[in-house]
Design an enzyme around this catalytic site. Structure first.
Site, PDB file in Angstrom:
ATOM      1  N   LYS A  62      64.221  72.520  46.855  1.00  9.73           N
ATOM      2  CA  LYS A  62      64.842  71.198  46.819  1.00  9.73           C
ATOM      3  C   LYS A  62      64.067  70.309  47.780  1.00  9.73           C
ATOM      4  CE  LYS A  62      69.147  68.701  46.781  1.00  9.73           C
ATOM      5  NZ  LYS A  62      68.584  67.490  47.354  1.00  9.73           N
ATOM      6  N   CYS A  93      55.700  57.147  89.227  1.00  7.52           N
ATOM      7  CA  CYS A  93      55.015  56.297  90.205  1.00  7.52           C
ATOM      8  C   CYS A  93      55.936  55.788  91.314  1.00  7.52           C
ATOM      9  CB  CYS A  93      54.363  55.105  89.503  1.00  7.52           C
ATOM     10  SG  CYS A  93      55.554  53.897  88.888  1.00  7.52           S
ATOM     11  N   ALA A 117      29.430  55.048  51.229  1.00  5.69           N
ATOM     12  CA  ALA A 117      28.889  53.715  50.936  1.00  5.69           C
ATOM     13  C   ALA A 117      28.601  53.576  49.440  1.00  5.69           C
ATOM     14  CB  ALA A 117      27.623  53.472  51.738  1.00  5.69           C
TER      15      ALA A 117
HETATM   16  S1  IVH Z   1      66.573  68.379  39.306  1.00  2.21           S
HETATM   17  C1  IVH Z   1      69.567  67.147  36.399  1.00  2.21           C
HETATM   18  N1  IVH Z   1      65.019  69.650  40.985  1.00  2.21           N
HETATM   19  O1  IVH Z   1      67.812  66.305  44.482  1.00  2.21           O
HETATM   20  C2  IVH Z   1      69.007  67.540  37.715  1.00  2.21           C
HETATM   21  N2  IVH Z   1      66.159  67.745  41.785  1.00  2.21           N
HETATM   22  O2  IVH Z   1      70.808  65.526  43.504  1.00  2.21           O
HETATM   23  C3  IVH Z   1      68.102  66.507  38.215  1.00  2.21           C
HETATM   24  N3  IVH Z   1      65.644  67.174  44.125  1.00  2.21           N
HETATM   25  O3  IVH Z   1      67.541  63.171  44.608  1.00  2.21           O
HETATM   26  C4  IVH Z   1      67.431  66.855  39.444  1.00  2.21           C
HETATM   27  N4  IVH Z   1      64.233  68.821  44.479  1.00  2.21           N
HETATM   28  O4  IVH Z   1      65.319  64.063  43.666  1.00  2.21           O
HETATM   29  C5  IVH Z   1      65.843  68.612  40.835  1.00  2.21           C
HETATM   30  N5  IVH Z   1      63.573  70.872  42.332  1.00  2.21           N
HETATM   31  C6  IVH Z   1      64.397  69.842  42.178  1.00  2.21           C
HETATM   32  C7  IVH Z   1      64.681  68.925  43.219  1.00  2.21           C
HETATM   33  C8  IVH Z   1      65.571  67.890  42.977  1.00  2.21           C
HETATM   34  C9  IVH Z   1      64.831  67.760  45.008  1.00  2.21           C
HETATM   35  C10 IVH Z   1      66.454  65.981  44.437  1.00  2.21           C
HETATM   36  C11 IVH Z   1      66.399  64.907  43.418  1.00  2.21           C
HETATM   37  C12 IVH Z   1      67.678  64.125  43.632  1.00  2.21           C
HETATM   38  C13 IVH Z   1      68.574  65.179  44.136  1.00  2.21           C
HETATM   39  C14 IVH Z   1      69.538  65.557  43.033  1.00  2.21           C
END
Ligand code: IVH
Length: 697
Positions: A126, A433, A39
């Site tokens: 990733k 049922c 609050a």
């Molecule tokens: S680096 C130049 N690092 O993957 C490289 N991307 O194809 C730029 N993503 O949709 C991206 N985890 O959002 C990078 N640890 C990570 C990532 C990552 C996921 C995704 C990113 C993009 C796709 C790239």
């Protein structure tokens, strides 16, 4: 406003409030140790909002008030990325070779001899969400954008400001311009909690974390985004000025973390293809215990100088690769096919499996989605199947292994064979049922028609029945319905009317007084109207308006219950789908039985009350549209008055509208009425119209 400020006092007060609120936010969100009562926090927050509204010139892009979401947008503005947002090449080999191949490729492109030392890489997860770019000017978050096509994205600043993970101001000595690239994502547990609450509110749950994140960031109404459990990880840079970059990617991530940006702890600096593969394995084993989804890992050459030497091939850097995991799939045997009945009566076939370990968990059930899907995949008991656990939670049957199907010789031809089991079919009777199962028009969805009796549907049925617009049983809400149905003594709405005060007190664990009040509310609901009663039955596709139309058209419940599809379609606005739902509902003997019991219990209304022919109301046949806020009447009250006088209300203005009753802040509907030359009246005129017409008849 209680306090009056001049601009300089206001500035000081606003700054103090912002500091105080930020400190409470940190305690709450980062340290998980709240320092004030809710609050008190709300009071500080509202005081700041009020001051900012009074002194708009003191607005700041990093004010904590921006976290709750501003005004909805009509559309997103476009943002051109100064440095394009690239994608990463995916290594197709999901095994250890994938890592070795990337390392070999990089070494070749750098023309390194075999004898050269192993290369250093930054290895990360990733993340499975949505890529976004955050622009900080002099440390202040000024704009956030989606990736779009890599060159032009959408301005989603308002939504990103609601993400608690994203600092509105960076710590320390921030450069004039710093664009941070990263991923907006959701944790699985927070998504599940959000979905539970969404279901309780009657909203659609989010499909999975990736869709959840992407859908939330691309909401035009930032208040919606603010309610979603979004998070963020930084993984790279966009445009930068006035900052000396570190020498390596790993140091860059550490620097971003020092600015206060969230960087995932699951990362490593490793040497050579071997160690990349080991990282891939190690993270793969942790997948189930890491609270968010990642579909692979990313390797980046650690040295920024080497990254520059390697450069790009079309839209992808040569210095990075995504090394995915194989989709979590496994083979097992179907030991049975069960049928689940959902809260709305929808039937879902579910394969019961010999337990199998997939993607970190033991799976014993997999959904077959619906009858069509089950038949298309032709899943039968005894079949060997491939099950997959995707990012979302419910495992599914991907396909059967045809050569493993149990067969038996045909009786009439000993050299031919046929499957031991027949194709799957949903039962004709609800497994919960016993009511008849009906298929919706053209739809793949099979549904139990025992809406009033099915235990799978009882809670929904009771809540709807007791609702304000239905039988209006005051005080019978979520929690009570839960208790009453859990007790097993209230299986249908009719059971409500046989509950005594002591029984209520015991079942609902409530005091004598509350039980008496509830019993009185239940008793009071016995005197209702035919329209409300029809609505209260919860017939699929029959809302309040249709229930009104049906009551008026048929006049008696018996007439409605006997009507066939053709007779029902004679009611204005009732089409084949609605007619079919009504016929199915009353065809189910269990439902008719409950209706009988309700009437025996004393539920009543004056038959013929809404009847179109006799007596006609003073506004018979007149169509009204209500718009804006009326000074003395609620929408519901005005509607009820129109109804009682035999008129109709509609939500849209058309040539068939007779009157538009306009209150304050009437918008588009008023404009349309004027355009179509329809009589517009205010509340006073509306009331005198009712009286006039009443006098005349
Ligand atoms: S680096 C130049 N690092 O993957 C490289 N991307 O194809 C730029 N993503 O949709 C991206 N985890 O959002 C990078 N640890 C990570 C990532 C990552 C996921 C995704 C990113 C993009 C796709 C790239």
């Amino acid at each position: 406003m209680s306090e009056a400020f001049d601009a300089s006092t206001a500035r000081a007060r606003i700054e103090a409030l912002r500091r105080e609120i930020e400190a409470h936010n940190r305690a709450y969100y980062e340290l998980d140790a709240p320092t004030v009562a809710d609050a008190e926090y709300d009071a500080l927050f509202r005081a700041l909002q009020a001051l900012e509204a009074e002194f708009p010139e003191l607005a700041a892009p990093d004010s904590p008030t921006l976290r709750v979401g501003g005004k909805p947008l009509a559309q997103f503005a476009q943002v051109r990325h100064d440095v394009p947002m690239l994608s990463i090449q995916t290594e197709t080999d999901t095994g250890a070779r994938g890592a070795e191949q990337f390392d070999a490729r990089v070494r070749r492109e750098l023309a390194l001899p075999d004898t050269a030392a192993p290369l250093e890489y930054a290895a990360e997860l990733k993340f499975d969400g949505l890529a976004v770019s955050l622009r900080y000017e002099h440390g202040v978050f000024v704009r956030g954008a989606t990736r779009g096509d890599g060159l032009v994205g959408e301005d989603v600043t308002q939504n990103l400001r609601t993400v608690r993970d994203i600092p509105l101001r960076l710590n320390g000595d921030a450069p004039p311009l710093l664009e941070v690239r990263g991923e907006a994502y959701m944790r699985r547990d927070e998504l599940a909690r959000y979905n539970e609450q969404a279901r309780a509110r009657g909203e659609k749950p989010l499909l999975n974390p990736r869709n959840g994140a992407a859908g939330s960031i691309r909401q035009l109404d930032p208040a919606v985004a603010a309610g979603r459990p979004l998070k963020f990880f930084a993984y790279g840079l966009g445009a930068v000025t006035g900052w000396t970059l570190p020498a390596t990617h790993s140091e860059l991530l550490a620097a971003l973390a020092a600015f206060g940006l969230p960087v995932c702890a699951e990362r490593a600096v490793v040497c050579g293809g071997h160690e990349l593969a080991a990282f891939h394995d190690r993270m793969g084993a942790l997948r189930a215990s890491i609270p968010f989804d990642f579909d692979g890992v990313v390797y980046k050459v650690n040295s920024l100088a080497l990254q520059a030497r390697l450069g790009f091939r079309s839209r992808e850097p040569r210095w990075a690769v995504a090394h995915k995991y194989p989709a979590a799939e496994a083979r097992t045997v179907v030991v049975g096919i069960g049928v689940q009945v959902g809260r709305t009566g929808a039937l879902t076939p579910v394969a019961k499996l010999q337990p199998v370990f997939v993607g970190g968990v033991t799976v014993t059930n997999a959904t077959l989605h619906n009858e069509d899907e089950a038949r298309r995949k032709d899943v039968r008991v005894g079949d060997t199947v491939i099950v997959r656990r995707a990012g979302d939670v419910i495992p599914e049957v991907v396909a059967i292994v045809p050569e493993a199907r149990p067969m038996k010789p045909l009786a009439q031809d000993m050299f031919a064979q046929e499957p031991v089991q027949p194709p799957f079919a949903l039962p004709d009777a609800c497994p919960r049922c016993g009511s008849r199962v009906v298929r919706e028009e053209g739809g793949t969805i099979a549904r139990c028609s025992g809406g009033l009796v099915c235990p799978a549907q009882v809670k929904g049925a009771l809540l709807h029945f007791a609702g304000r617009r239905a039988m209006d049983i005051e005080g019978l809400g979520d929690k009570l319905v839960e208790q009453l149905s859990a007790s097993g003594q209230v299986k249908t709405p009719a059971d409500l009317y046989s509950l005594t005060v002591p029984a209520l007190a015991a079942l609902a664990r409530m005091g004598e007084r509350s039980a008496e009040n509830l019993a009185a509310a239940i008793a009071k609901s016995k005197h209702s109207t035919l329209a409300r009663f029809i609505f209260a039955l919860g017939i699929r596709n029959v809302g309040e308006t249709t229930a009104n139309d049906l009551a008026r058209h048929f006049g008696h419940l018996a007439a409605l219950m006997q009507a066939d599809a053709a007779a029902l379609e004679a009611v204005p606005d009732v089409g084949p789908v609605v007619a079919e739902s009504i016929v199915d509902f009353f065809a189910e003997a269990h439902n008719r039985e409950v209706i009988e019991r309700l009437i025996t219990a004393g539920v009543q209304w004056s038959e013929g009350e809404g009847r179109m022919a006799a007596p006609p109301g003073p506004l018979a046949g007149k169509v009204f549209v209500l718009t804006g806020t009326l000074p003395g009447l609620s929408r519901d009250a005005a509607k009820a008055m129109i109804d009682a006088a035999g008129g109709k209300t509609s939500s849209a203005v058309s040539k068939r509208t007779d009157y538009v009753v306009a209150g304050e802040d009437a918008g588009a509907k008023l404009a349309r009425a004027q355009k179509l030359d329809i009589t517009v009246i205010d509340e006073a005129e509306f009331i005198s119209l009712l009286q006039d017409q009443g006098d005349r008849s």
